[in-house]
Each structure stands twice: as C-alpha cells, then as structure tokens.
Design an enzyme around this catalytic site. Structure first.
Site, PDB file in Angstrom:
ATOM      1  N   ARG A 171       0.827  -1.211   0.000  1.00 21.12           N
ATOM      2  CA  ARG A 171       0.000   0.000   0.000  1.00 21.12           C
ATOM      3  C   ARG A 171       0.864   1.264   0.000  1.00 21.12           C
ATOM      4  NH1 ARG A 171      -3.010  -2.895   4.140  1.00 21.12           N
ATOM      5  NH2 ARG A 171      -2.126  -1.533   5.730  1.00 21.12           N
ATOM      6  N   ARG A 175       7.710   6.347  -5.944  1.00 22.96           N
ATOM      7  CA  ARG A 175       7.487   7.065  -7.202  1.00 22.96           C
ATOM      8  C   ARG A 175       8.800   7.626  -7.730  1.00 22.96           C
ATOM      9  NH1 ARG A 175       2.454  10.199  -4.505  1.00 22.96           N
ATOM     10  NH2 ARG A 175       0.923   8.533  -4.673  1.00 22.96           N
ATOM     11  N   ARG A 247      -4.834  -2.759  17.304  1.00 25.37           N
ATOM     12  CA  ARG A 247      -3.994  -1.696  17.813  1.00 25.37           C
ATOM     13  C   ARG A 247      -4.909  -0.507  18.124  1.00 25.37           C
ATOM     14  NH1 ARG A 247       0.762  -2.868  19.637  1.00 25.37           N
ATOM     15  NH2 ARG A 247       1.703  -0.908  18.981  1.00 25.37           N
ATOM     16  N   ARG A 277       3.612   9.957  14.946  1.00 22.00           N
ATOM     17  CA  ARG A 277       3.458  11.164  14.131  1.00 22.00           C
ATOM     18  C   ARG A 277       2.857  12.278  14.967  1.00 22.00           C
ATOM     19  NH1 ARG A 277      -1.604   9.688   9.996  1.00 22.00           N
ATOM     20  NH2 ARG A 277      -3.177   9.330  11.585  1.00 22.00           N
ATOM     21  N   GLU A 298       0.682  11.123  18.356  1.00 23.52           N
ATOM     22  CA  GLU A 298      -0.016   9.836  18.336  1.00 23.52           C
ATOM     23  C   GLU A 298       0.916   8.718  18.799  1.00 23.52           C
ATOM     24  OE1 GLU A 298      -2.044   8.678  14.821  1.00 23.52           O
ATOM     25  OE2 GLU A 298      -2.998  10.634  14.526  1.00 23.52           O
ATOM     26  N   TYR A 346      -9.477  -3.687   7.759  1.00 17.77           N
ATOM     27  CA  TYR A 346      -9.150  -2.271   7.632  1.00 17.77           C
ATOM     28  C   TYR A 346      -9.831  -1.752   6.377  1.00 17.77           C
ATOM     29  CZ  TYR A 346      -6.760   2.122   7.151  1.00 17.77           C
ATOM     30  OH  TYR A 346      -6.506   3.462   7.032  1.00 17.77           O
ATOM     31  N   ASP A 348     -10.951   1.799   4.134  1.00 17.34           N
ATOM     32  CA  ASP A 348     -11.017   3.238   3.907  1.00 17.34           C
ATOM     33  C   ASP A 348     -12.481   3.660   3.847  1.00 17.34           C
ATOM     34  OD1 ASP A 348      -8.293   3.807   3.865  1.00 17.34           O
ATOM     35  OD2 ASP A 348      -8.101   3.272   1.751  1.00 17.34           O
TER      36      ASP A 348
END
Length: 382
Positions: A171, A175, A247, A277, A298, A346, A348
């Site tokens: 995921r 690039r 988690r 983060r 976090e 999970y 989106d």
C-alpha cells in the site's frame, strides 16, 4: 418492517438512509454520545480549529458513484494529503518519491537514473517476499527501509516488520517523479463542515430514529425484523471465544501560537521517538484561518478491553480466531455484520460507503424475492 442499526458511523448511516428512502422504519443506536464513529469531528473550544477527534480522515476514492453520493450530503473542499517524515535529523516527503531519493542519497538523478539506482540497492536474492521486511529490502533496499519504514512500523504495529505480511507494504508506493500526493485517487477532498455534519445529514430522514449513549445487547434485536451490526464482531458474542487483536491510539494534545510544523502530518520514522506522528489539525481545513494551532502526538499500542479499537492486526493467530467467529455469525438469524469492526478488516471510508450501498441494495433485493439476507455481504476471511 422494523430495522435496527448498531453504530452511527458511515456503514449504518448509509444503509439506514438507503432503506429509509425505500420506506423502511429504522432505529440507529450508538454507545457513544455522538454520531460518525471514529470519523467524528468537532470544534476545539480553545482554538476554534475543526478537530478530527479520533485521528485524521482524508476522503479519497476512484469510485465515482461513492463520490457523487457523499456530495449530496456535504460540500467538499479540495484537499491533497502531503505527508512529511522526520528521520536522521532531516525532513523528507512521503511516499518515497524522486525528491526523497535525491535528498536522502545527496544526488540529482533523473527518473531513469533513480530507478536503476534503487534497483542496485534492492536485495534481488529475495525472489518472493513473504514479510514486510523482505518486501522492503527487495524493492527499496536496506537504507531506505531502515530510515522510513522499520522504526515507524515497529511503533505502529508493536512487532518487528519480519512478523508482518508483505501485503502491508504494497500500500506504500515508491514514485520516480516529484509527485508527493500521498494518495493517487481521482477524487480527494474534505467535507467543508466536518464528517459529523456529513453523517448527520445522511441520517436526517423522517424514517430514521437515532439514539445515542445506548449500548447494544443481543436481546435488543428481538423486537426488530433485521439487525445491521457494525460493532466489534467478537463483541457481539460477548468475546466468548476470546478477543480479536487490535492496535489502539493514544493522543497527546498540545497547542501552539502560530504554525507548529507547516503541514498536517509529520511522521517520525525512528524507533527512538516514542510517537508515530504529529498531526496539526488546522492544516486539514486550509480554507479556514486560525491564529492558534492544536496538535496531537499519536502513540500506538495494543488495544485493551476498554480501549477504542483502530487497526485490526489480522496475523495468523487473529485469523484463526476470526474464522471461528465467522462460523458463529453465519448461524445467526436476521443479523448482518458490516463495516470495519463487524468484518474485522481495515477499510477506507470510500470502501465502507461502497459496501454499505451494496449491502442495502442486496437487502432490498432479498426482501423483494423473499430471501433471507446473509450474515455477511463481504466475506471477512477473503
């Protein structure tokens, strides 16, 4: 028919709206004091910044129908997620792109040169990567893996990357151009007035009753003709076979006069930094202006029985337990398990909405043809 929907997040809100418009009478309950689940947003009283209470959510999709659907209920503002990461005392762009590669290796390579250079760093002896670590070493090499993936992953998942499946890293693209858009979907944006207002608008129908601060008990479904359940799958069965692994996140709030970090999300890739983060929430609504800022550090850890589950672990042990709960669920009558928690996957937001739309349509088709709705529209084991 009377239908009960357990959970006031996207899954049950969308299913409820579709069935309400088809003439059904629905009750939506949620154990929390607000709707929208983990997408809940609210104004911070001290700074007036719109806060993503359970961590940031950015809407992105290639599904044109889903994009059109949610735009019925809220105006969306353009938003591009540009993530930065701090490692070895430097700030880099994510996902790894040509700028990241050139900056990290102190080069000025063209795309073809960078591609060949990274291939020279890759461990080509790994023919079929089976773990997260092998996947990273095979495709980006040890230096980039240790700088950007290893420490962050250990903090996020609480285990060494060689214990995680290779599929997790698929995921995270690399690039060979200067595109630093974290996502690659055609439609990306933020609801102008927040996700809670968006979900509120979806639920705003005379056939829908919403009851908050109401914990679901299995006996609650007895007076209804069908139940759509978006709570934890193992929780529906009172954890009788044990708890599925998740988690959870802890958030450490702090404020700042001005702009703290210049971006919405700053990752910290080194394991020596205890948090994963820092998010600065006014940057998630760049069309607004705020003098003060509110930020959150976090921390990821194992989910306890009183914690909010965020990320399903889905390793071998969890999948074995999941299979047992799926068998129990398939024996239930007039109950359909939906959403991230109900299917232990999970998801989106766009996938959640797509599956909710498809589930509602399947239910209507079942009622039309005199069939019973199955326990799962999407197989959790797939």
């Amino acid at each position: 028919m009377k239908i009960l929907l357990v959970g006031a997040g996207f899954s049950c809100a969308v299913i409820g709206r579709e069935l309400a418009e088809a003439g059904y009478s629905l009750t939506v309950i949620d154990s929390r004091a607000h709707i929208a689940g983990n997408c809940h947003t609210e104004r911070d009283q001290e700074t007036s910044v719109l806060i993503h209470v359970y961590g940031p959510h950015i809407f992105h999709t290639d599904d044109e129908e889903v994009w059109s659907y949610i735009n019925q209920f809220s105006s969306f503002k353009p938003y591009i997620n540009r993530v930065k990461t701090t490692t070895h005392g430097q700030v880099y762009s994510l996902p790894i792109n040509l700028h990241t590669i050139n900056q990290f290796f102190e080069k000025a390579m063209r795309p073809d040169e960078a591609r060949a250079f990274i291939e020279s760093k890759a461990d080509t002896s790994i023919e079929e990567p089976k773990t997260f670590e092998e996947q990273a070493l095979r495709f980006v090499g040890r230096e980039l893996y240790e700088a950007f993936f290893k420490g962050y992953t250990q903090k996020q998942w609480g285990c060494h990357p060689n214990e995680l499946p290779a599929s997790i890293l698929k995921r995270l693209p690399v690039r060979f151009n200067y595109d630093d858009n974290y996502f690659f979907h055609r439609y990306q944006g933020m609801p102008e007035h927040g996700y809670t207002k968006l979900v509120e608008n979806i639920l705003d129908h005379p056939n829908i009753e919403v009851i908050l601060n109401k914990k679901f008990e299995r006996g609650d479904g007895a007076e209804f003709d069908h139940v759509f359940y978006s709570g934890p799958l193992d929780g529906y069965f009172n954890y009788e076979l044990g708890r599925l692994g998740y988690r959870t996140l802890d958030f450490e709030r702090f404020t700042f006069d001005g702009d703290y970090q210049g971006c919405a999300v700053m990752n910290y890739g080194e394991e020596s930094v205890p948090f994963t983060r820092i998010t600065e929430h006014k940057h998630f609504a760049p069309w607004e202006e705020h003098d003060k800022s509110v930020c959150y550090r976090e921390y990821s850890r194992a989910c306890g029985k009183d914690d909010i589950p965020y990320y399903p672990i889905r390793l071998v042990k969890e999948k074995e337990l999941l299979a047992k709960y799926v068998e129990l669920a398939k024996n239930q009558q007039k109950v359909t398990f939906v959403g991230r928690l109900g299917t232990y996957r999970y998801l989106d937001m766009d996938v959640t909405i797509r599956e909710a739309l498809d589930t509602a349509r399947e239910f209507l088709l079942c009622m039309k043809n005199g069939r019973q709705m199955q326990s799962f529209y999407v197989n959790p084991l797939g």
